[in-house]
Design a protein around this motif. Structure first.
Motif, PDB file in Angstrom:
ATOM      1  N   VAL A  92       0.835  -1.200   0.000  1.00 58.66           N
ATOM      2  CA  VAL A  92       0.000   0.000   0.000  1.00 58.66           C
ATOM      3  C   VAL A  92       0.870   1.251   0.000  1.00 58.66           C
ATOM      4  N   ALA A  93       1.859   1.282   0.916  1.00 55.64           N
ATOM      5  CA  ALA A  93       2.736   2.454   1.013  1.00 55.64           C
ATOM      6  C   ALA A  93       3.527   2.652  -0.273  1.00 55.64           C
ATOM      7  N   THR A  94       4.000   1.559  -0.863  1.00 58.85           N
ATOM      8  CA  THR A  94       4.781   1.635  -2.097  1.00 58.85           C
ATOM      9  C   THR A  94       3.942   2.128  -3.263  1.00 58.85           C
ATOM     10  N   ASP A  95       2.721   1.628  -3.358  1.00 54.57           N
ATOM     11  CA  ASP A  95       1.853   2.026  -4.473  1.00 54.57           C
ATOM     12  C   ASP A  95       1.362   3.466  -4.325  1.00 54.57           C
ATOM     13  N   LEU A  96       1.103   3.910  -3.091  1.00 53.18           N
ATOM     14  CA  LEU A  96       0.769   5.311  -2.874  1.00 53.18           C
ATOM     15  C   LEU A  96       1.936   6.199  -3.306  1.00 53.18           C
ATOM     16  N   LEU A  97       3.131   5.757  -2.960  1.00 54.25           N
ATOM     17  CA  LEU A  97       4.322   6.522  -3.316  1.00 54.25           C
ATOM     18  C   LEU A  97       4.502   6.575  -4.829  1.00 54.25           C
ATOM     19  N   GLU A  98       4.144   5.502  -5.504  1.00 59.08           N
ATOM     20  CA  GLU A  98       4.221   5.471  -6.965  1.00 59.08           C
ATOM     21  C   GLU A  98       3.357   6.571  -7.570  1.00 59.08           C
ATOM     22  N   LEU A  99       2.185   6.768  -7.007  1.00 55.59           N
ATOM     23  CA  LEU A  99       1.309   7.842  -7.480  1.00 55.59           C
ATOM     24  C   LEU A  99       1.880   9.209  -7.146  1.00 55.59           C
ATOM     25  N   ARG A 100       2.509   9.319  -5.981  1.00 62.40           N
ATOM     26  CA  ARG A 100       3.112  10.594  -5.595  1.00 62.40           C
ATOM     27  C   ARG A 100       4.228  10.986  -6.558  1.00 62.40           C
ATOM     28  N   PHE A 101       4.977  10.015  -7.052  1.00 58.22           N
ATOM     29  CA  PHE A 101       6.035  10.300  -8.037  1.00 58.22           C
ATOM     30  C   PHE A 101       5.441  10.929  -9.300  1.00 58.22           C
ATOM     31  N   VAL A 102       4.237  10.520  -9.648  1.00 59.49           N
ATOM     32  CA  VAL A 102       3.577  11.042 -10.852  1.00 59.49           C
ATOM     33  C   VAL A 102       3.099  12.474 -10.638  1.00 59.49           C
ATOM     34  N   VAL A 103       2.590  12.760  -9.426  1.00 63.42           N
ATOM     35  CA  VAL A 103       1.882  14.022  -9.193  1.00 63.42           C
ATOM     36  C   VAL A 103       2.734  15.103  -8.535  1.00 63.42           C
ATOM     37  N   GLU A 104       3.425  14.769  -7.464  1.00 57.99           N
ATOM     38  CA  GLU A 104       3.993  15.805  -6.601  1.00 57.99           C
ATOM     39  C   GLU A 104       5.170  16.595  -7.181  1.00 57.99           C
ATOM     40  N   PRO A 105       6.068  16.009  -7.960  1.00 61.85           N
ATOM     41  CA  PRO A 105       7.126  16.853  -8.532  1.00 61.85           C
ATOM     42  C   PRO A 105       6.561  17.992  -9.383  1.00 61.85           C
ATOM     43  N   ARG A 106       5.529  17.690 -10.156  1.00 63.78           N
ATOM     44  CA  ARG A 106       4.899  18.728 -10.976  1.00 63.78           C
ATOM     45  C   ARG A 106       4.237  19.783 -10.102  1.00 63.78           C
ATOM     46  N   LEU A 107       3.606  19.369  -9.015  1.00 61.29           N
ATOM     47  CA  LEU A 107       2.977  20.331  -8.111  1.00 61.29           C
ATOM     48  C   LEU A 107       4.019  21.246  -7.483  1.00 61.29           C
ATOM     49  N   ALA A 108       5.159  20.692  -7.099  1.00 65.37           N
ATOM     50  CA  ALA A 108       6.227  21.505  -6.522  1.00 65.37           C
ATOM     51  C   ALA A 108       6.729  22.525  -7.536  1.00 65.37           C
ATOM     52  N   SER A 109       6.846  22.093  -8.788  1.00 67.25           N
ATOM     53  CA  SER A 109       7.283  22.996  -9.849  1.00 67.25           C
ATOM     54  C   SER A 109       6.287  24.130 -10.048  1.00 67.25           C
TER      55      SER A 109
END
Length: 226
Positions: A92-109
């Motif tokens: 669960v933690a790994t798969d949630l993190l997989e989604l975060r890799f898709v979304v959060e870098p762009r949000l930070a930018s």
């Protein structure tokens, strides 16, 4: 005549409307029980029950000895996806993190290009609070969620802050407490994200978020091997 339950629901809705109308942010304090009762024209016991209802909905949170505050979870329940029913916490933690890799870098930018001075001040305070808990070896999940949700808000996208709250995941979704070294690295990379956003450097913010998430992934791997 309203029943007790209907009155409680109405008062809870009015409190939410007040939060929205006054543009209160996560962490902002609500008026005390007496003030709310006087303003809404109801008894303190009704206000108390309405607050309990809003706590259960993750709209507000009660801090013992301090008062009632707007929740960082912005009305998102702790487990809206029913992840607690999945046994494999590491997966669960790994798969949630997989989604975060898709979304959060762009949000930070995006936050680097769109954040206001007020949002930067909020990010600084949340980063400081999260870092303090991380380095002290305490549970930092609430502060970390609030920090990443604030980055999402600073991106200017009104939908993703609630998504960020879900993706960070409640403590029960995580396989264990990160090591001291992992906490230090996560604190450092959180600080790098903040520095890049404050400098309005979108590429640096993107890269810093990637590094932070990579550290989170290493921490999950370490915990799964214990």
């Amino acid at each position: 005549m309203e029943t007790g339950k209907l009155l409680t629901e109405r008062v809870a809705d009015e409190i939410v409307r007040n939060i929205i109308g006054k543009e209160l942010k996560p962490g902002d304090k609500l008026p005390n029980e007496f003030e709310l009762a006087a303003k809404l024209g109801v008894g303190r016991s009704t206000v108390r029950e309405a607050i309990k209802t809003l706590v259960s909905r993750s709209v507000v949170e009660i801090r013992r000895g301090a008062g009632t505050f707007v929740s960082a979870r912005s009305g998102v329940s702790e487990d809206p996806l029913g992840l607690q029913f999945l046994d494999d916490k590491v997966r669960v933690a790994t798969d949630l993190l997989e989604l975060r890799f898709v979304v959060e870098p762009r949000l930070a930018s995006l936050a680097a290009g769109r954040s206001t001075p007020e949002q930067l001040d909020e990010l600084m305070q949340l980063c400081d609070a999260c870092e303090k808990k991380m380095l002290a070896g305490e549970d930092f999940s609430s502060e970390n969620t609030a920090f990443h949700a604030a980055i999402a808000r600073a991106s200017g996208n009104i939908v993703v802050p609630n998504l960020a709250v879900i993706l960070c995941g409640p403590p029960s979704m995580l396989p264990g407490m990160p090591s001291q070294q992992a906490r230090e690295e996560m604190a450092r990379t959180n600080r790098e994200i903040l520095t890049a956003i404050a400098a309005h450097d979108g590429m640096a913010a993107y890269d810093a978020m990637l590094l932070h998430l990579a550290q989170c992934r290493r921490s999950i791997t370490e915990q799964s091997l214990k």
